[in-house]
Design a protein around this motif. Sequence first.
Motif, PDB file in Angstrom:
ATOM      1  N   ILE A  37      -6.732  51.730 -81.170  1.00 55.73           N
ATOM      2  CA  ILE A  37      -7.987  51.448 -82.109  1.00 55.73           C
ATOM      3  C   ILE A  37      -7.483  50.604 -83.111  1.00 55.73           C
ATOM      4  O   ILE A  37      -8.145  49.572 -83.724  1.00 55.73           O
ATOM      5  CB  ILE A  37      -8.453  52.948 -82.535  1.00 55.73           C
ATOM      6  CG1 ILE A  37      -9.198  53.481 -81.430  1.00 55.73           C
ATOM      7  CG2 ILE A  37      -9.480  52.688 -83.968  1.00 55.73           C
ATOM      8  CD1 ILE A  37      -9.777  54.940 -81.795  1.00 55.73           C
ATOM      9  N   HIS A  50      -9.272  47.037 -83.722  1.00 54.69           N
ATOM     10  CA  HIS A  50     -10.144  46.568 -85.125  1.00 54.69           C
ATOM     11  C   HIS A  50      -9.318  46.050 -86.147  1.00 54.69           C
ATOM     12  O   HIS A  50      -9.786  45.995 -87.209  1.00 54.69           O
ATOM     13  CB  HIS A  50     -10.775  48.058 -85.715  1.00 54.69           C
ATOM     14  CG  HIS A  50     -11.779  48.512 -84.501  1.00 54.69           C
ATOM     15  ND1 HIS A  50     -13.026  48.436 -84.788  1.00 54.69           N
ATOM     16  CD2 HIS A  50     -11.584  49.471 -83.634  1.00 54.69           C
ATOM     17  CE1 HIS A  50     -13.635  49.177 -83.652  1.00 54.69           C
ATOM     18  NE2 HIS A  50     -12.758  49.773 -83.087  1.00 54.69           N
ATOM     19  N   LYS A 102     -12.761  56.972 -85.986  1.00 51.47           N
ATOM     20  CA  LYS A 102     -13.096  56.155 -84.520  1.00 51.47           C
ATOM     21  C   LYS A 102     -12.638  56.928 -83.389  1.00 51.47           C
ATOM     22  O   LYS A 102     -13.154  56.958 -82.072  1.00 51.47           O
ATOM     23  CB  LYS A 102     -12.404  54.781 -84.492  1.00 51.47           C
ATOM     24  CG  LYS A 102     -13.036  53.986 -85.381  1.00 51.47           C
ATOM     25  CD  LYS A 102     -12.650  52.546 -85.503  1.00 51.47           C
ATOM     26  CE  LYS A 102     -12.925  51.454 -86.686  1.00 51.47           C
ATOM     27  NZ  LYS A 102     -14.335  51.695 -87.247  1.00 51.47           N
TER      28      LYS A 102
END
Length: 518
Positions: free
Chosen positions: A453, A457, A441
């Motif tokens: 990140i 997520h 990512k």
Amino acid sequence: MVHSYFFRMIFLSSGACMVEFSFMWLSLCLSTPQQLVGVVGLEIHAQINSSTKLFSGSSVCFSAPPNSLVSFFDASLPGTLPVLNRRCVEAAVMTGLALNCNINRKSLFDRKHYFYADLPAGYQITQQRQPVAEDGTLTYSLLEGKKRSQVIRKNVHIKQIQLEQDSGKSLHDDVHSQTLIDLNRAGVGLMELVMEPDMSCGEEAAAAVRELQLILQALGTCQGNMSEGQLRVDANVSVHRPGEPLGVRTEVKNINSVRYLARAIDYEIQRQIGILQRGGTVQNETRHSLPISLTSAASFFRFMPEPNLPPLIVYEDNASLPAGIDACQAVVVQKIKEGLPELPSIKRDRLVQTYGILPEHSFTLVNEDGLVEYFEAVLMATKKEPRKVIGWVTNELLGHLKQQDLSVSQSPISPPALAELLELQETGHISSSVAKQVFQKMWRSPGKTAAQITQEHDLGLVSDTAQLHSICQKVVDSHPDEVGTPNILNKLMGLVQKETKGRADPVLVRKILQEKTS
Ligand SMILES: Nc1ncnc2c1ncn2[C@@H]1O[C@H](COP(=O)(O)OP(=O)(O)OP(=O)(O)O)[C@@H](O)[C@H]1O
Ligand SMILES: [Mg+2]
Ligand SMILES: [Mg+2]
């Protein structure tokens, strides 16, 4: 009439040969006493990294418009004289020192005559009688064994390194029956490195050339880009039975990719073995794609001393400079010796010793421009052990770079950004499988940190005991028949990780599952 023409050649890539050759050509490097074996000697033309030509002030630039970088001397107009470029001499001396050569305090220039449209003078200035450097060694390595973890070191002797001019470029236009000439390259400084016939197959030659390429690049004496013709290889190939005199050699000229070099040599060895086995004889010839075939007999070239250049003198140290000679104008060997950078083989040994990484990893690091610096920058910013970081750099990072044909400096993930990701894993904030997801990512959204990140997520490690208990219970309940069978623990752990998308704390999960299944 001479027409100008610009011709950009497209060649095969020369990258990462260490990785690709080992197994393919291994059989050709091995032999039993009575078998015919290959003998290979290379002549390598390395374009000296200098902004101007060897004997004129014209610029050197690969992609300039045709015939835009041509002085009167390069075009051989009468009355023009050569002026030796000190930078080129220093580059040849430095290369000689790096290859353990003797540097001749006095060397000489000669004219080598041949007649071809891209050589307007009708001769090339080279160093036939007394070159600038002689009698050196290039040490290179082959990686062998199933995991390519066995490093075999080999030596090839360097007979000499000579300074010489490049020729122009010719292009034959068959449709209009004309030859087009670009003199931009005429007079560019080259080092010709002549190696002794110490190699026995394409794989060895390819590894030696790749090592030389890395050395020249580390020195900065040649950029070594084979597809732009900065490094061109002539391969001399013969076959014989070990213990017997060397066979007749053929020469494959102007090879401009490491991969093709290995193939061309092995093809030629097999061709010659085939001829001898059928009872024939090998002819001394040049096998190449150029339109002319030059004989290599020295008399053909009518060598003669270059009358317009005095002997080239280099000095041992400042103390040996004669009175009246400015140290800034002279080539002083000691000064060049002091400026030698860390060479690739030393760098590899240092990496293995300092960081405890495997030799094959040190090859991967050094093979890729900028990767050693990247690896060391990551280490500076993380407490993670080098042996754990190396896989991230040589697999994850390099894999992604290669896939998109990017250089290390173009990586969307900087060393500190990767270090931060590894820290999150090291401190138990994310699991190792999640770390790989986060890496991907990060690759796709440059600028976002690993922590951002992970948070966005919801990828943080699940270490809530009650939550894990209930997930483990669910998994155990859905596999009642298998509880008690061998390896069940690993299988259940895998299922828990699947349930939590790799986020469950593996240490806790193992402990809970052990309790539940015992
Ligand atoms: N029997 C042999 N088998 C394979 N290689 C050989 C053999 N004998 C000599 N060689 C190699 O041939 C090369 C000879 O190069 P050198 O520059 O001396 O001469 P040349 O090829 O005749 O001239 P030119 O520079 O014009 O190509 C060396 O690299 C040497 O190692
Ligand atoms: Mg030669
Ligand atoms: Mg030759």
